[in-house]
Write a protein that holds these residues in place. Structure first.
Motif, mmCIF file in Angstrom:
data_model
loop_
_atom_site.group_PDB
_atom_site.id
_atom_site.type_symbol
_atom_site.label_atom_id
_atom_site.label_comp_id
_atom_site.label_asym_id
_atom_site.label_seq_id
_atom_site.Cartn_x
_atom_site.Cartn_y
_atom_site.Cartn_z
ATOM 1 N N LEU A 229 -41.126 0.190 54.009
ATOM 2 C CA LEU A 229 -41.329 -1.181 54.475
ATOM 3 C C LEU A 229 -42.362 -1.899 53.612
ATOM 4 O O LEU A 229 -43.363 -1.291 53.214
ATOM 5 C CB LEU A 229 -41.821 -1.182 55.927
ATOM 6 N N SER A 230 -42.138 -3.175 53.373
ATOM 7 C CA SER A 230 -43.083 -3.934 52.544
ATOM 8 C C SER A 230 -43.173 -5.378 53.021
ATOM 9 O O SER A 230 -42.328 -5.863 53.786
ATOM 10 C CB SER A 230 -42.651 -3.905 51.076
ATOM 11 N N LEU A 231 -44.217 -6.055 52.522
ATOM 12 C CA LEU A 231 -44.383 -7.489 52.785
ATOM 13 C C LEU A 231 -43.538 -8.317 51.823
ATOM 14 O O LEU A 231 -43.026 -9.381 52.189
ATOM 15 C CB LEU A 231 -45.858 -7.882 52.645
ATOM 16 N N GLU A 232 -43.425 -7.837 50.589
ATOM 17 C CA GLU A 232 -42.702 -8.581 49.555
ATOM 18 C C GLU A 232 -41.422 -7.832 49.180
ATOM 19 O O GLU A 232 -41.387 -6.604 49.178
ATOM 20 C CB GLU A 232 -43.578 -8.746 48.301
ATOM 21 N N ARG A 233 -40.408 -8.568 48.796
ATOM 22 C CA ARG A 233 -39.110 -7.950 48.495
ATOM 23 C C ARG A 233 -39.132 -7.071 47.256
ATOM 24 O O ARG A 233 -38.292 -6.187 47.099
ATOM 25 C CB ARG A 233 -38.041 -9.039 48.354
ATOM 26 N N ASP A 234 -40.091 -7.274 46.342
ATOM 27 C CA ASP A 234 -40.114 -6.505 45.098
ATOM 28 C C ASP A 234 -41.256 -5.495 45.041
ATOM 29 O O ASP A 234 -41.603 -5.012 43.975
ATOM 30 C CB ASP A 234 -40.192 -7.456 43.898
ATOM 31 N N ALA A 235 -41.836 -5.158 46.187
ATOM 32 C CA ALA A 235 -42.940 -4.188 46.192
ATOM 33 C C ALA A 235 -42.459 -2.777 45.843
ATOM 34 O O ALA A 235 -43.200 -1.973 45.279
ATOM 35 C CB ALA A 235 -43.633 -4.184 47.551
ATOM 36 N N VAL A 236 -41.216 -2.469 46.182
ATOM 37 C CA VAL A 236 -40.614 -1.170 45.886
ATOM 38 C C VAL A 236 -39.658 -1.350 44.710
ATOM 39 O O VAL A 236 -38.964 -2.364 44.644
ATOM 40 C CB VAL A 236 -39.852 -0.643 47.124
ATOM 41 N N PRO A 237 -39.611 -0.381 43.763
ATOM 42 C CA PRO A 237 -38.644 -0.496 42.660
ATOM 43 C C PRO A 237 -37.242 -0.801 43.181
ATOM 44 O O PRO A 237 -36.822 -0.281 44.216
ATOM 45 C CB PRO A 237 -38.714 0.886 41.997
ATOM 46 N N ILE A 238 -36.508 -1.640 42.451
ATOM 47 C CA ILE A 238 -35.236 -2.138 42.965
ATOM 48 C C ILE A 238 -34.120 -1.095 42.937
ATOM 49 O O ILE A 238 -33.084 -1.286 43.569
ATOM 50 C CB ILE A 238 -34.794 -3.422 42.218
ATOM 51 N N VAL A 239 -34.309 -0.011 42.202
ATOM 52 C CA VAL A 239 -33.342 1.090 42.186
ATOM 53 C C VAL A 239 -34.068 2.348 42.675
ATOM 54 O O VAL A 239 -35.139 2.684 42.178
ATOM 55 C CB VAL A 239 -32.768 1.319 40.771
ATOM 56 N N ARG A 240 -33.462 3.056 43.627
ATOM 57 C CA ARG A 240 -34.165 4.179 44.256
ATOM 58 C C ARG A 240 -34.164 5.444 43.399
ATOM 59 O O ARG A 240 -34.658 6.496 43.826
ATOM 60 C CB ARG A 240 -33.586 4.462 45.639
ATOM 61 N N ASP A 241 -33.678 5.379 42.175
ATOM 62 C CA ASP A 241 -33.723 6.534 41.277
ATOM 63 C C ASP A 241 -35.147 7.024 41.043
ATOM 64 O O ASP A 241 -35.358 8.193 40.695
ATOM 65 C CB ASP A 241 -33.094 6.187 39.931
ATOM 66 N N PHE A 242 -36.133 6.140 41.241
ATOM 67 C CA PHE A 242 -37.522 6.550 40.999
ATOM 68 C C PHE A 242 -37.922 7.700 41.919
ATOM 69 O O PHE A 242 -38.770 8.528 41.553
ATOM 70 C CB PHE A 242 -38.473 5.360 41.171
ATOM 71 N N ILE A 243 -37.317 7.782 43.089
ATOM 72 C CA ILE A 243 -37.641 8.866 44.019
ATOM 73 C C ILE A 243 -37.202 10.203 43.431
ATOM 74 O O ILE A 243 -37.955 11.179 43.405
ATOM 75 C CB ILE A 243 -36.970 8.627 45.380
ATOM 76 N N VAL A 244 -35.978 10.240 42.938
ATOM 77 C CA VAL A 244 -35.445 11.469 42.326
ATOM 78 C C VAL A 244 -36.252 11.849 41.089
ATOM 79 O O VAL A 244 -36.587 13.023 40.878
ATOM 80 C CB VAL A 244 -33.957 11.286 41.968
ATOM 81 N N ASP A 245 -36.575 10.849 40.268
ATOM 82 C CA ASP A 245 -37.353 11.124 39.050
ATOM 83 C C ASP A 245 -38.732 11.692 39.405
ATOM 84 O O ASP A 245 -39.197 12.651 38.771
ATOM 85 C CB ASP A 245 -37.512 9.837 38.233
ATOM 86 N N ASN A 246 -39.373 11.096 40.400
ATOM 87 C CA ASN A 246 -40.693 11.585 40.813
ATOM 88 C C ASN A 246 -40.624 13.000 41.363
ATOM 89 O O ASN A 246 -41.493 13.835 41.080
ATOM 90 C CB ASN A 246 -41.301 10.651 41.858
ATOM 91 N N GLU A 247 -39.599 13.294 42.147
ATOM 92 C CA GLU A 247 -39.448 14.653 42.691
ATOM 93 C C GLU A 247 -39.243 15.666 41.569
ATOM 94 O O GLU A 247 -39.799 16.775 41.617
ATOM 95 C CB GLU A 247 -38.270 14.701 43.662
#
Length: 413
Positions: free
Chosen positions: A381-399
């Motif tokens: 959840l965020s206040l701004e629409r672009d606070a989280v990277p727009i593609v969720r691949d970052f989660i897999v990359d970080n893991e």
């Protein structure tokens, strides 16, 4: 027994239920196919009526008190499983349906009325001896749903994967300020501290905080992680990230605006929150009477519709949603097996009635995640629409990065 027998005849179709009633008469229900074989004995004639009027609570209390015993190899898991695979049909018994409707209404009202007592209710469960939890949790004392990459994973592997999964979603950078709402025994806070974050962890359980502070000090993380004994509603501050794991279940019906309002108020404009909670895939309901009375007073696992309505009212962006369907089943199975293996030690800490109560609790929860409507959700959840990277691949990359770092550490250890 006649009325109870009539109900069971209509209800039990899969598997087989044999009962020796309090008068010594044997009864049998079910086909014997596609379900567990269960043999039980009643030791109190009053139990016949109690089971008609309030079956779930009466069965649990009778098992705890020994007025209902399991015979010839029947386990508590078998007993509970039988009634999950044989749900009572609609219109089975009008009086029981009326009692259930009244209970549900009263329960919903009761759960709303208990919001002001949240702190005491959390302490009721989590201020039990940590020695108890050490006997069935993983080494890190993670008392929430693990993350199983495979059903064959050990509990330790799955809980480590859960911490990495959350850390990957948080996308931590050095010196980020993170607020944890509901810190448990400190494993996630320590994981975030090792990643370079400055962590403030809220908890109302003095027992948990004492252990968590010892662990943090031993790990040399006391400059990165601090624990605050304070209700989240009383806390103020601004943070880059907020994380809350297994806390929403204690917020209480009707208090979600306050909870998500606090998340909103404590976020920096470019920050975001990761919320992990048990939920239900069905419409809003009530907490079962046994769990509400004996295990989690005031506890309630919300429907996603209840959660989303509150989030929408508060103007937060839902940046990502993940549903974990069977992960908690595997987690609870591991907990239940470890609890059973250490039952004698747990009985020395408390007593046999406590063991039966917790056995019923763990078995009921395990089966509810296998056959019932429970699941776990993770929201970003965020206040701004672009606070989280727009593609969720970052989660897999970080893991992937976290796994590689852990592998290098193990090789050099």
């Amino acid at each position: 027994m006649r009325m109870l027998a009539s109900l069971l005849k209509s209800c039990v179709k899969r598997g087989r239920l044999r009962i020796v009633d309090a008068n010594g008469k044997q009864h049998e229900f079910g086909s014997g196919y596609d379900g567990p074989e269960v043999f039980i004995r009643f030791h109190d004639p009053k139990l016949h009526w109690k089971l008609v009027l309030h079956p779930e609570l009466a069965a649990a209390e009778a098992y705890m008190d020994g007025t209902l015993t399991l015979e010839e190899g029947t386990t508590c898991l078998d007993f509970i499983d039988l009634f999950f695979v044989n749900p009572a049909p609609e219109g089975l018994y009008p009086l029981q349906e009326q009692i259930t409707r009244v209970w549900n209404k009263l329960s919903r009202f009761h759960e709303k009325a208990l919001v002001s007592k949240t702190k005491r209710h959390v302490q009721h469960h989590y201020d039990l001896s940590t020695d108890l939890y050490r006997l069935f949790l993983d080494e890190g004392l993670n008392y929430s749903c693990a993350y199983y990459n495979s059903p064959e994973d050990t509990l330790e592997e799955a809980q480590a994967a859960k911490l990495d999964h959350l850390l990957a979603k948080l996308n931590i950078e050095p010196d980020m300020r993170i607020l944890e709402i509901g810190g448990g025994w400190g494993s996630l806070a320590m994981h975030m501290g090792r990643a370079g974050a400055d962590v403030t962890s809220l908890n109302v359980s003095g027992e948990q905080i004492a252990i968590a502070e010892q662990r943090v000090a031993s790990a040399g993380l006391d400059r990165k992680v601090r624990f605050v004994k304070q209700d989240y509603r009383e806390f103020t501050g601004k943070f880059d990230r907020i994380v809350s794991v297994g806390m929403m279940e204690h917020v209480g019906v009707g208090n979600y605006d306050g909870y998500f309002g606090k998340v909103r108020d404590c976020l920096k404009p470019d920050g975001y929150a990761v919320i992990h909670s048990i939920g239900r895939m069905a419409p809003p309901g009530t907490t079962g009477p046994f769990i509400l009375k004996y295990i989690f007073p005031g506890g309630y696992c919300p429907a996603l519709s209840e959660v989303m309505q509150s989030i929408e009212r508060l103007g937060l962006w839902v940046c990502d949603t993940e549903i974990l369907r069977l992960h908690y089943y595997y987690t609870l199975k591991a907990w239940r097996e470890r609890f059973e293996a250490n039952r004698d030690k747990i009985a020395e800490l408390y007593d046999e009635r406590f063991c039966r109560m917790w056995e019923f609790y763990l078995c009921a929860c395990e089966i509810s995640f296998l056959h019932g409507n429970n699941m776990v959700f993770q929201l970003m959840l965020s206040l701004e629409r672009d606070a989280v990277p727009i593609v969720r691949d970052f989660i897999v990359d970080n893991e992937k990065d976290l796994r590689e770092k852990a592998s290098k550490i193990r090789k050099t250890a």
